[in-house]
Design a protein around this motif. Structure first.
Motif, mmCIF file in Angstrom:
data_model
loop_
_atom_site.group_PDB
_atom_site.id
_atom_site.type_symbol
_atom_site.label_atom_id
_atom_site.label_comp_id
_atom_site.label_asym_id
_atom_site.label_seq_id
_atom_site.Cartn_x
_atom_site.Cartn_y
_atom_site.Cartn_z
ATOM 1 N N ASN A 1 -29.090 3.717 6.924
ATOM 2 C CA ASN A 1 -29.354 2.356 6.433
ATOM 3 C C ASN A 1 -29.125 2.249 4.932
ATOM 4 O OD1 ASN A 1 -30.052 1.365 8.980
ATOM 5 N ND2 ASN A 1 -32.181 2.033 8.753
ATOM 6 N N GLU A 2 -29.483 3.318 4.212
ATOM 7 C CA GLU A 2 -29.291 3.316 2.763
ATOM 8 C C GLU A 2 -27.800 3.347 2.425
ATOM 9 O OE1 GLU A 2 -30.306 3.109 -1.160
ATOM 10 O OE2 GLU A 2 -31.632 2.910 0.577
ATOM 11 N N VAL A 3 -27.050 4.146 3.184
ATOM 12 C CA VAL A 3 -25.598 4.219 2.961
ATOM 13 C C VAL A 3 -24.957 2.855 3.209
ATOM 14 C CG1 VAL A 3 -23.451 5.261 3.768
ATOM 15 C CG2 VAL A 3 -25.506 6.676 3.524
ATOM 16 N N ILE A 4 -25.323 2.232 4.325
ATOM 17 C CA ILE A 4 -24.768 0.917 4.658
ATOM 18 C C ILE A 4 -25.160 -0.112 3.602
ATOM 19 C CG2 ILE A 4 -24.853 -0.964 6.342
ATOM 20 C CD1 ILE A 4 -25.152 1.127 8.525
ATOM 21 N N PRO B 1 -18.569 1.921 6.078
ATOM 22 C CA PRO B 1 -19.371 2.298 7.257
ATOM 23 C C PRO B 1 -18.736 1.722 8.521
ATOM 24 C CG PRO B 1 -20.753 1.348 5.532
ATOM 25 C CD PRO B 1 -19.337 1.080 5.153
ATOM 26 N N VAL B 2 -18.633 2.540 9.545
ATOM 27 C CA VAL B 2 -17.993 2.084 10.776
ATOM 28 C C VAL B 2 -18.970 2.190 11.944
ATOM 29 C CG1 VAL B 2 -15.675 2.657 9.997
ATOM 30 C CG2 VAL B 2 -17.018 4.383 11.190
ATOM 31 N N MET B 3 -18.706 1.409 12.982
ATOM 32 C CA MET B 3 -19.569 1.396 14.159
ATOM 33 C C MET B 3 -19.525 2.764 14.834
ATOM 34 S SD MET B 3 -18.604 -2.384 15.654
ATOM 35 C CE MET B 3 -19.916 -2.328 16.874
ATOM 36 N N LEU C 1 -7.773 2.567 5.322
ATOM 37 C CA LEU C 1 -6.496 2.820 5.977
ATOM 38 C C LEU C 1 -6.675 3.119 7.464
ATOM 39 C CD1 LEU C 1 -4.616 5.047 3.355
ATOM 40 C CD2 LEU C 1 -4.166 2.658 3.917
ATOM 41 N N ASN C 2 -7.792 3.737 7.818
ATOM 42 C CA ASN C 2 -8.032 4.125 9.215
ATOM 43 C C ASN C 2 -8.903 3.127 9.964
ATOM 44 O OD1 ASN C 2 -6.587 6.506 8.818
ATOM 45 N ND2 ASN C 2 -8.411 7.609 8.120
ATOM 46 N N ALA C 3 -9.490 2.193 9.252
ATOM 47 C CA ALA C 3 -10.438 1.256 9.875
ATOM 48 C C ALA C 3 -9.795 -0.125 10.039
ATOM 49 C CB ALA C 3 -11.705 1.157 9.035
ATOM 50 N N ARG C 4 -10.440 -0.938 10.847
ATOM 51 C CA ARG C 4 -10.052 -2.334 11.026
ATOM 52 C C ARG C 4 -11.304 -3.195 10.889
ATOM 53 N NH1 ARG C 4 -5.011 -3.850 10.411
ATOM 54 N NH2 ARG C 4 -5.597 -5.804 11.466
ATOM 55 N N PRO C 5 -11.130 -4.488 10.553
ATOM 56 C CA PRO C 5 -12.310 -5.357 10.425
ATOM 57 C C PRO C 5 -12.985 -5.562 11.773
ATOM 58 C CG PRO C 5 -10.276 -6.627 10.283
ATOM 59 C CD PRO C 5 -9.878 -5.191 10.235
ATOM 60 N N HIS C 6 -14.224 -6.000 11.720
ATOM 61 C CA HIS C 6 -15.048 -6.133 12.933
ATOM 62 C C HIS C 6 -14.409 -7.063 13.956
ATOM 63 C CE1 HIS C 6 -18.530 -7.200 15.433
ATOM 64 N NE2 HIS C 6 -19.010 -6.023 15.078
ATOM 65 N N ARG C 7 -13.696 -8.070 13.526
ATOM 66 C CA ARG C 7 -13.103 -9.032 14.466
ATOM 67 C C ARG C 7 -12.006 -8.403 15.330
ATOM 68 N NH1 ARG C 7 -10.881 -10.349 9.528
ATOM 69 N NH2 ARG C 7 -8.606 -10.072 9.406
ATOM 70 N N ALA D 1 -15.103 -1.488 11.280
ATOM 71 C CA ALA D 1 -16.097 -1.681 10.221
ATOM 72 C C ALA D 1 -17.356 -2.315 10.790
ATOM 73 C CB ALA D 1 -15.520 -2.553 9.113
ATOM 74 N N SER D 2 -18.501 -1.770 10.378
ATOM 75 C CA SER D 2 -19.773 -2.319 10.848
ATOM 76 C C SER D 2 -20.264 -3.444 9.954
ATOM 77 C CB SER D 2 -20.821 -1.204 10.916
ATOM 78 O OG SER D 2 -21.020 -0.612 9.634
ATOM 79 N N ILE D 3 -19.550 -3.687 8.850
ATOM 80 C CA ILE D 3 -19.900 -4.753 7.906
ATOM 81 C C ILE D 3 -18.942 -5.921 8.128
ATOM 82 C CG2 ILE D 3 -20.129 -5.352 5.463
ATOM 83 C CD1 ILE D 3 -20.552 -2.407 4.869
#
Length: 475
Positions: A278-281, A319-321, A342-348, A360-362
Motif C-alpha cells: 500500500n505504501e509503494v502504491i 504498480p501492476v495488478m 514499456l511492459n505495462a498497459r493502462p487499466h482500460r 497498471a493498477s493505477i
C-alpha cells in the motif's frame, strides 16, 4: 638533569659522569658533554657509534612515559632560544620517535609529514597525521619548522576523504564543525566553496552521503508525500534553519525537476515484496499525480528530454495488478510487483492485452502522461493475437477436444468475453498487413474464431457446407 633522566640516557648508551668524584671538573670540559640539548644529542650519537638509525631504534624500545620524558627534556624552550638547533641537533630531535600523534591508540613517531592540528577542531577527528602537543611544545615545534595545518587543509585532506568510513555520529559532527567554520575555510581557500558544491559530503536520513544539489528541503510540504525515503533529505541534525540556509546556497532543492522525478521513480523501483504494498502504491500514485499536474516536465524539448523519457520508460516504477479481477480474462503466469511502462498497459486495456502485458493498477494517468508513456498508441498486433488465443483456449468448443460430446449443448459465453473478442476482431482488422507468418499461423491453428458453440480453429470452419459435420467442420 634529574635522576630519572640520567637513567633514561644510560639506557640509550650515554655514560654519566659523577661530579662528586671529580676535583677539577672544568679540566674535563673538552672531553665530556654538558647537560644541554646539544650535549645530549652529541652523547647519544657517540654512545651509538654515530648511527642515527641505532639511536632511533633504541629510543623506540622505551616505554611511553620514558619517551614523553625524553621529549619534554629535548623540547625545552631554553635550548632553542639559545640557538642550539643551528648545528643540526634540533633536526635530530625531530626524527627521534618520541613525538606523540593523535589516534585511537597511543603512538610515537619521528616527524616526517606530521603537522600540528588547527585550533578548535574536535579531537576525535584527528588522526596520526597530527601531533599531540601542549602550548609550550607547540611553540617549540614552530621554532624548529613544524607547521600548523590550515583549517581548509585539515578538512580537504584529513576529513572529507574519510567521511564514508566514519561512524554516523562522528561523520555528522565533522560536517557540522566544517559548516560552522565555512567563512574561515573559504577565506583560506577561495575555491573550497565551489568544490564543496560537487562533493558528496552531507549525511542523509538513510545514512549515506550526498551532494546538496541531490537533496531536498524537508520544509517544502508539497514534496513530503512524494519524496518519502531518507535518501532524499539531509539527516535530521541538518534541518536547523541556519544549516538549511547554508545547504540552500550549496544547491539544496526546493522543487522537483526531471532528474528528481527519475530519482523518485528509481527509489520506487527498488521496492520489493518485503515492503508495504500500500505504501509503494501510495508513492507511485503521488508520482503519477505530480507528473499529470506538471505536463511541462514531460514535453519540454531540451537536451534532457530524451534521456529523461528513456529512463522513466525503462524503470519499473508502475504498480501492476497482481491477479486477474475476473476468472474470464487470460492472465500472465507470473506478475512482478512493479513493472516498467514499456511492459505495462493502462487499466482500460485489461480485457485486450492482459495475456501479454502487465496491467497498471493505477487509473489516474492524465492523457498527456499516457501519451508520454506510449500508452495511447495502438496495442501491437502480436499482443492482440495472444489475447484472442488466450480467450480461445479458455472458451473453446469442448466437443473439439472430445468428439463424443454433444456440440449442440447449450453454451453461454460471458458478455465481457464476447465484447472483448469483438473489439479484438475490430482492432485486428486494422493490422491485416501484419497478420502474416507466425501470427497468421497462430490464428489458424488455435481456437480463435468465435462461434455460438465457443471458440474454434479457423481451419475447421467453412462458409458453405450442406451437412453438419461439427466438430470436424463448422459452418
Amino acid at each position: 638533569m634529574g635522576e630519572s633522566m640520567k637513567r633514561l640516557l644510560s639506557k640509550l648508551g650515554c655514560r654519566m659522569l659523577d661530579r662528586e668524584y671529580i676535583s677539577r671538573p672544568e679540566a674535563l670540559r673538552g672531553y665530556v658533554q654538558s647537560a644541554s640539548l646539544q650535549g645530549v644529542m652529541t652523547a647519544l650519537l657517540s654512545g651509538n657509534g654515530g648511527s642515527v638509525e641505532l639511536v632511533c631504534e633504541r629510543v623506540s624500545e622505551l616505554s611511553g612515559s620514558e619517551k614523553r620524558e625524553l621529549r619534554a627534556y629535548c623540547l625545552q624552550q631554553r635550548w632553542f632560544q639559545a640557538g642550539e638547533e643551528g648545528d643540526g641537533k634540533g633536526r635530530l630531535v625531530i626524527i627521534l620517535p618520541v613525538h606523540e600523534v593523535h589516534g585511537r591508540e597511543t603512538s610515537f613517531v619521528g616527524i616526517s609529514w606530521q603537522q600540528l592540528p588547527p585550533g578548535g577542531v574536535p579531537e576525535r577527528l584527528l588522526t596520526s597525521d597530527y601531533l599531540r602537543a601542549d602550548e609550550g611544545e607547540s611553540r617549540v615545534y614552530h621554532s624548529i619548522g613544524i607547521r600548523t595545518a590550515k583549517l581548509h587543509e585539515f578538512y580537504s585532506e584529513g576529513v572529507l576523504p574519510r567521511l564514508g568510513e566514519m561512524e554516523v555520529e562522528v561523520c555528522e559532527e565533522s560536517v557540522h564543525h566544517m559548516l560552522a567554520n565555512l567563512p574561515q575555510i573559504c577565506r583560506e581557500d577561495k575555491g573550497f566553496w565551489e568544490r564543496l558544491r560537487d562533493l558528496e559530503f552531507i549525511p542523509t536520513a538513510s545514512g549515506k552521503l550526498a551532494r546538496a544539489q541531490d537533496l531536498y528541503d524537508p520544509s517544502v510540504e508539497e514534496l513530503q508525500d512524494l519524496l518519502e525515503g531518507g535518501e532524499f533529505y539531509p539527516a535530521k541534525s541538518f534541518t536547523k534553519p541556519e544549516l538549511i540556509g547554508i545547504l540552500l546556497r550549496l544547491g539544496l532543492r526546493t522543487s522537483l525537476d526531471r532528474s528528481g522525478v527519475v530519482q523518485v521513480a528509481y527509489s520506487i523501483s527498488r521496492s520489493d515484496s518485503s515492503m508495504d504494498l500500500n505504501e509503494v502504491i501510495h508513492r507511485a500514485k503521488k508520482l503519477v499525480l505530480f507528473l499529470s499536474k506538471n505536463p511541462g516536465l514531460l514535453w519540454e524539448q531540451d537536451e534532457s528530454f530524451h534521456s529523461f523519457r528513456s529512463e522513466l520508460l525503462e524503470l519499473s516504477w508502475v504498480p501492476v495488478m497482481q491477479a486477474s479481477p475476473s476468472q474470464h480474462v487470460p492472465w500472465l503466469p507470473q506478475v512482478p510487483l512493479l513493472d516498467s511502462p514499456l511492459n505495462a498497459r493502462p487499466h482500460r486495456d485489461l480485457p485486450l492485452a492482459s495475456s501479454s502485458a502487465t496491467i497498471a493498477s493505477i487509473e489516474d494517468f492524465s492523457p498527456e502522461l499516457e501519451e508520454f508513456l506510449g500508452w495511447q498508441r495502438a496495442i501491437p498486433a502480436r499482443a492482440l493475437v495472444a489475447q484472442l488465443v488466450g480467450y480461445g483456449k479458455m472458451f473453446q468448443d469442448k466437443s473439439f477436444i472430445d468428439p463424443m460430446m454433444n456440440s449442440t449443448e447449450a453454451f453461454t459465453l460471458p458478455q465481457e468475453v464476447k465484447t472483448a473478442s469483438l473489439q479484438l476482431y475490430d482492432m485486428l482488422c486494422m493490422h491485416l498487413h501484419e497478420l502474416e507468418g507466425n501470427l497468421s499461423s497462430l490464428l489458424k491453428n488455435q481456437p480463435s474464431l468465435l462461434l455460438p458453440v465457443g471458440f474454434v480453429c479457423p481451419s475447421r470452419v467453412a462458409f458453405e457446407c450442406n451437412v453438419d459435420c461439427a466438430p470436424l467442420l463448422y459452418r
